[in-house]
Design an enzyme around this catalytic site. Structure first.
Site, PDB file in Angstrom:
ATOM      1  N   GLY A   1       0.791  -1.229   0.000  1.00 32.45           N
ATOM      2  CA  GLY A   1       0.000   0.000   0.000  1.00 32.45           C
ATOM      3  C   GLY A   1       0.814   1.265   0.000  1.00 32.45           C
ATOM      4  O   GLY A   1       0.260   2.366   0.020  1.00 32.45           O
TER       5      GLY A   1
ATOM      6  N   SER B   1       0.546  -5.976  -4.843  1.00 33.52           N
ATOM      7  CA  SER B   1       1.313  -6.991  -5.582  1.00 33.52           C
ATOM      8  C   SER B   1       1.583  -8.160  -4.655  1.00 33.52           C
ATOM      9  O   SER B   1       2.209  -8.002  -3.604  1.00 33.52           O
ATOM     10  CB  SER B   1       2.636  -6.401  -6.083  1.00 33.52           C
ATOM     11  OG  SER B   1       2.405  -5.352  -6.973  1.00 33.52           O
TER      12      SER B   1
END
Length: 1134
Positions: free
Chosen positions: A108, A161
């Site tokens: 984040g 990711s």
């Protein structure tokens, strides 16, 4: 001239943390918050970029910003990620140094976006060209594909990711991209089967169900409802700000650009659908005779559909879920799987299928984007890998991720110190050893080949006998008990026995970023990452195009009894290769920090940021950078920035830049221990010294600004004065011009007055002379008149004397003559009466002669001119009054005659004008329009005052082809069958004598014949030559019925006459009559207009009678059969 700025200009807080004073954790956080509140999300630590995630779009990534940072010094502008990307790209292009950009931070923090910005900047500043643009587009479009299959929504990030990515971008000697190679690390495949609450599975599952067409979903045997799939979490299936349908279209387009074939895309989607179907397979226990439970598939529908997608026999896969084959040397043993083992096998297959598909995608992308040339390339690596993770429940995945971050921190410290040392040596500055925390001891605790945690985990997994997570923890407690960075509840160190924050099934490691508690549950299974050989062999038997590539170990011909390497061993080897790769390149660092956990803008959480600053080691990084000299700058830049502080260097220094800096610092009284001279740079030890120079520079700039303002105001006033002076000269010149013009006008007016007076005086002189000459002529005339009078009186006196002498004779003679005269008088009186008229005429003629003589002396022709002028004006007014007449031949209006003497001319002019405007109107007609009017004229001659239908047809133009037979494809065959041009094509009704009803027919007319054809098929029913047509019969009423009567004995008369009905009766009959009139080889067609006529139907003649009266079926005429010899047509009353 280009205006250059500096990092220190208009600085909010401190742009480079190396200059922060005082340096501690609190001041570090305060500086970050201050810059974040002013939308300054980038801050430097030397050459390291700190990036704060703003959670919103900022206008700092425009093409103008790219050009602003292009080919600029790193410290020349305010901190920006573009500055680092430009520095790395120019070092690669100009100095032939391979570069790597390491992007780290927790989930984040914006690592993925940072990597995109770096790649987009490099793509924007490198070369152009069709091939280069194609390579750049493929490199950029690989991101959406990998994000769809490797990213997911987590509690901390909506696009997190869940794999590590390292991309090597290869460039040629010019700096143009040639291709790239992508490496992926540790995909979080456990997410396929299970997601924590509030998180989602990988994006591709939701994108496929939301964005694929109904036809695609039908082929994949899928439904759009997320709730029908066990592997998809429902509490966060829809995410604000994520449009899964649009993202799916973007992914499909990106795969096409990268180079995926349509068949390959379909194969990938089939495997994704198979994973979803696999999650829906459920098992039930079934007892066997030996007392063991065996698993069976509950509902085989999902299993069947999955097998159809992959091309596997259903029985083979079903057996693989129920049995497991164990091979040892030459022996094989088959055991049954209970329900728990079956679910484990199912999930293991799903995780392996998805992770291998992801690896295949990376390999396939590499095949498309790899450089084609075999020569050596310049390389820029971009590493986007998971950041340090500390959750409430940390497992094997977090342990592996944090191990990777320990290695990156280790190489970061080593490369940073090495870079510092190399710069000091290069600049000939004495190097001093720096005290810092070396995390090599933590890396050794994890990766040591003998006593490392990964080595013990592999050893425990390979050990025969019962292996559990607890036995693994016991082994750690035995071997790592004395390690200062390892803690557990069963450690020999008694201080942890009372530590209730440390559960029994956990251990804790003191990482460089802080202590992390790991739960050992699942370590062994996740490290083993076993997939039963039966499932591998079943997958290998599939007919799907990708399955044999994904499961090569399932090949029965190449059975390998050797145990596959563990997940920890593979990851450790991958990290080792990555570290070696990074050490061969020049590093560039981007440290990403997220300001809050709420994922919203304008919120800065001090505790969260402080935690990230600690585990990223940023304060320690500043201390390393400041050990020795905190600030360094090239001599040219330093002299350019501070030259105004010394009179000797201002405004221009003519000598070498280093000498100028020495003079400058000496004049500013900077202590010698605060700086050092390098080969090309000046090194400043204390940031306060730099800030002192900045304060003095700011004060000096204010004085310079005052001086510049003074000079500017003086220049502006002089310029204004010169402008006023120039304006005064211009105004004076214009005024003088104006005054001279006025003076000239006055002289000109006076001259004109004098000229007029002189001309008047001359005219009066001439007038007096003319009057004098006139009086002279009048005097001569008077004198001549008096002289002639005197002569006449003299002659009169002479005559009187002669008369007296002859008076006597005269008296006698007079008497006789009197008598004779009286006789003669009577005769003359009689004659005078007869000749009175002649006398009057003679008198008038004499008067005329006198008047003519009189006009010789007076203006005798004035009356005639007045008369002629009056007549001319009357005629002009008369002709001008005729202009109001319109050019329309239909206009019968004509102005009334103004005078009686114009009556004849008025009538002739009206006739001539009407003929002329008729000729002009006819001249505007084209040949087609003439033909139409001729047909209309002929129709008038035939039907006017004879048929009631005619008046309504006058306003309707004759179109001819009402069916558009040449354009309509329905009648193409019929049109091609016509040998001549079709003059008229219309839809008519052929009347049947049996019942009086009509059948629709196509009526075609040419110059030689007419044709009746079927409306639906276009088949010719009758073709009649026009010479065989004798006459046409119509009624006098407003119906459309007409009869075409054929000549008796002709070839066409065998079937009888035709009784037809049409809405365009007037046009049809007019064209028939016109063709007969113009043809020289045939007789003219007779037109019979009567309310009762005979029609020959084969052998019988039938009378057709027309009567007035409203029909039953509306306002149209209706035909009805009365008997065998009579057809009655009822025509509506008008």
């Amino acid at each position: 001239m280009e205006v250059k700025t500096s990092l220190l200009d208009n600085m909010i807080g401190v742009g480079d943390m190396v200059l922060l004073e005082p340096l501690n954790e609190d001041s570090f956080i305060v500086n970050l918050r201050n810059r974040f509140d002013h939308n300054e999300i980038y801050t430097y630590i030397g050459s390291v970029v700190i990036s704060m995630n703003p959670y919103r779009s900022l206008p700092i990534y425009t093409p103008q910003k790219v050009e602003e940072y292009r080919n600029r010094n790193f410290y020349e502008l305010s901190p920006h990620i573009y500055a680092l990307a430009d520095e790395a790209y120019r070092s690669l292009r100009d100095q032939d140094k391979d570069q790597c950009i390491l992007i780290t931070g927790e989930s984040g923090a914006g690592k993925t976006e940072a990597s995109k910005l770096v790649m987009s900047y490099v793509a924007a500043v490198c070369g152009k060209g069709q091939e280069v643009n194609k390579v750049k587009e493929q490199l950029l479009q690989s991101n959406p594909v990998l994000e769809a299959f490797g990213n997911a929504k987590t509690m901390r990030n909506d696009n997190s990711s869940r794999f590590g990515k390292y991309m090597d971008i290869e460039f040629d000697f010019k700096g143009d991209p040639l291709g790239g190679v992508i490496s992926n690390y540790l995909l979080e495949k456990s997410r396929v089967c299970k997601q924590p609450r509030g998180e989602r599975n990988f994006h591709i599952f939701y994108q496929l169900l939301s964005g694929a067409s109904d036809d695609t979903l039908m082929k994949l045997k899928l439904d759009r409802d997320f709730s029908k799939y066990n592997y998809l979490s429902l509490d966060s299936a829809n995410v604000n700000g994520l449009d899964d349908a649009a993202s799916f279209r973007t992914v499909r387009n990106a795969m096409q650009i990268v180079g995926f074939m349509e068949a390959e895309v379909q194969s990938v989607l089939e495997l994704v659908a198979a994973v979803l179907k696999l999650g829906n397979i459920e098992f039930k226990p079934e007892s066997r005779v030996n007392g063991f439970d065996e698993s069976r598939v509950k509902d085989k529908n999902d299993l069947k559909e999955m097998c159809e997608l992959l091309g596997i026999e259903q029985s083979v896969l079903e057996r693989a879920f129920s049995y497991r084959t164990v091979e040892a040397k030459m022996e094989k043993m088959s055991t049954t799987l209970n329900v728990a083992q079956a679910y484990y096998a199912r999930d293991a297959l799903a995780k392996n299928l998805y992770s291998r598909l992801f690896s295949w995608l990376v390999t396939r992308i590499n095949e498309s984007i790899k450089a084609q040339a075999k020569t050596r390339h310049k390389v820029m690596g971009v590493l986007d890998i998971y950041g340090f993770e500390i959750f409430e429940d940390n497992s094997f995945e977090q342990f592996i991720i944090n191990y990777c971050n320990e290695k990156l921190q280790q190489i970061f410290i080593e490369l940073t110190l090495r870079e510092e040392q190399e710069e000091y040596i290069r600049e000939d500055i004495e190097w001093t050893n720096i005290e810092y925390f070396n995390n090599a001891i933590i890396c050794d605790l994890i990766e040591n080949n003998q006593n490392g945690i990964l080595a013990m985990l592999d050893e425990e997994c390979l050990r025969p006998g019962t292996v559990t997570d607890d036995t693994f923890l016991d082994k750690l407690n035995t071997i790592c008990a004395e390690h200062q960075h390892f803690e557990s509840r069963l450690n020999k160190n008694s201080k942890f026995l009372t530590d209730h924050s440390l559960p029994h099934s956990c251990f804790r490691i003191q990482h460089y970023a802080g202590k992390v508690l790991y739960r050992v549950e699942g370590f062994v299974d996740k490290n083993n990452d076993l997939l039963y050989r039966d499932l591998s062999q079943a997958m290998y038997k599939a007919t799907h195009s990708l399955m044999r590539q994904l499961f090569p170990e399932g090949n029965p011909a190449k059975v390998n009894l050797k145990r596959p390497p563990t997940a920890g061993f593979q990851f450790k080897a991958s990290v080792g290769v990555l570290m070696k790769n990074l050490q061969t390149k020049n590093p560039n660092y981007i440290r990403c920090i997220k300001p809050n956990d709420k994922k919203v803008a304008h919120i800065f959480t001090d505790s969260l940021v402080c935690h990230q600053v600690r585990y990223l080691g940023l304060v320690e990084n500043v201390r390393v950078r400041r050990a020795g000299y905190a600030f360094r700058q090239p001599y040219e830049s330093c002299l350019e920035r501070y030259k105004m502080l010394c009179k000797k260097t201002w405004p221009h220094w003519r000598g070498p830049a280093r000498d100028g800096v020495e003079v400058l610092l000496t004049d500013c009284s900077v202590p010698t221990e605060e700086f050092a001279y390098g080969r090309s740079k000046i090194f400043i030890r204390n940031p306060r010294t730099l800030f002192t120079l900045e304060e003095r520079r700011r004060a000096c700039l204010e004085d310079l600004a005052t001086l510049i303002q003074k000079i500017y105001r003086g220049w502006k006033s002089r310029t204004h004065f010169l402008l006023l002076k120039k304006s005064q000269v211009v105004v004076a010149a214009w005024y003088r011009r104006y005054a001279q013009q006025n003076k000239y006008q006055k002289i000109k007016s006076a001259t004109l007055v004098m000229q007029s007076f002189v001309r008047g005086w001359k005219a009066r002189n001439i007038l007096r002379q003319l009057k004098y000459e006139k009086r002279c002529k009048e005097a001569v005339t008077t004198i001549a008149a008096y002289w002639h009078g005197t002569q006449a009186r003299r002659e009169l006196r002479h005559l009187k004397v002669a008369a007296r002498e002859k008076h006597a004779v005269s008296v006698i003679w007079a008497g006789w003559q009197g008598t004779k005269a009286r006789r003669e008088l009577r005769r003359l009186k009689e004659e005078a009466r007869r000749k009175h008229a002649v006398a009057i005429i003679w008198a008038y003629w004499l008067g005329l002669q006198v008047r003519r003589e009189y006009r010789k002396f007076f203006r005798a022709n004035a009356g005639k001119k007045i008369y002629d002028f009056t007549i001319q004006r009357i005629m002009q007014k008369y002709f001008l009054g005729l202009k109001t007449t319109t050019m329309s031949p239909m206009d019968n209006t004509w102005p009334a005659k103004p005078y009686g003497f114009l009556e004849g001319a008025h009538t002739q002019l009206r006739r001539i004008f009407h003929l002329w405007r008729c000729k002009k109107y006819r001249g505007q007609f084209t040949e087609e329009k003439k033909a139409v009017y001729e047909e209309k004229l002929e129709a008038s001659e035939i039907f006017k005052d004879k048929k009631a239908l005619y008046p309504s047809s006058v306003s309707q133009p004759f179109k001819g082809d009402y069916l558009e037979i040449q354009k309509n494809p329905k009648y193409q065959k019929l049109n091609s069958a016509m040998e001549e041009k079709v003059l008229l094509a219309d839809l008519v009704n052929k009347i049947n004598r049996a019942n009086g009803k009509g059948s629709p027919r196509l009526f075609l007319l040419t110059k030689s014949n007419f044709v009746l054809a079927d409306q639906k098929t276009g088949q010719v029913k009758a073709s009649v030559p026009l010479p065989d047509l004798a006459s046409v019969s119509v009624s006098t009423q407003s119906d459309g019925f007409f009869a075409l009567k054929l000549k008796e004995g002709s070839a066409s008369a065998s079937k009888g006459d035709f009784l037809l009905s049409s809405e365009h009766l007037i046009e049809i009959i007019t064209k028939l009559h016109r063709i007969g009139t113009t043809a020289a080889d045939r007789d003219q067609i007779n037109i019979d207009i009567s309310d009762e006529f005979l029609v020959q139907f084969k052998q019988d003649k039938v009378c057709v009678k027309f009567i007035q009266g409203g029909p039953k079926n509306g306002n149209s005429a209706a035909c009805k059969r009365k008997n065998n010899r009579l057809l009655e047509v009822s025509v509506p009353s008008p």
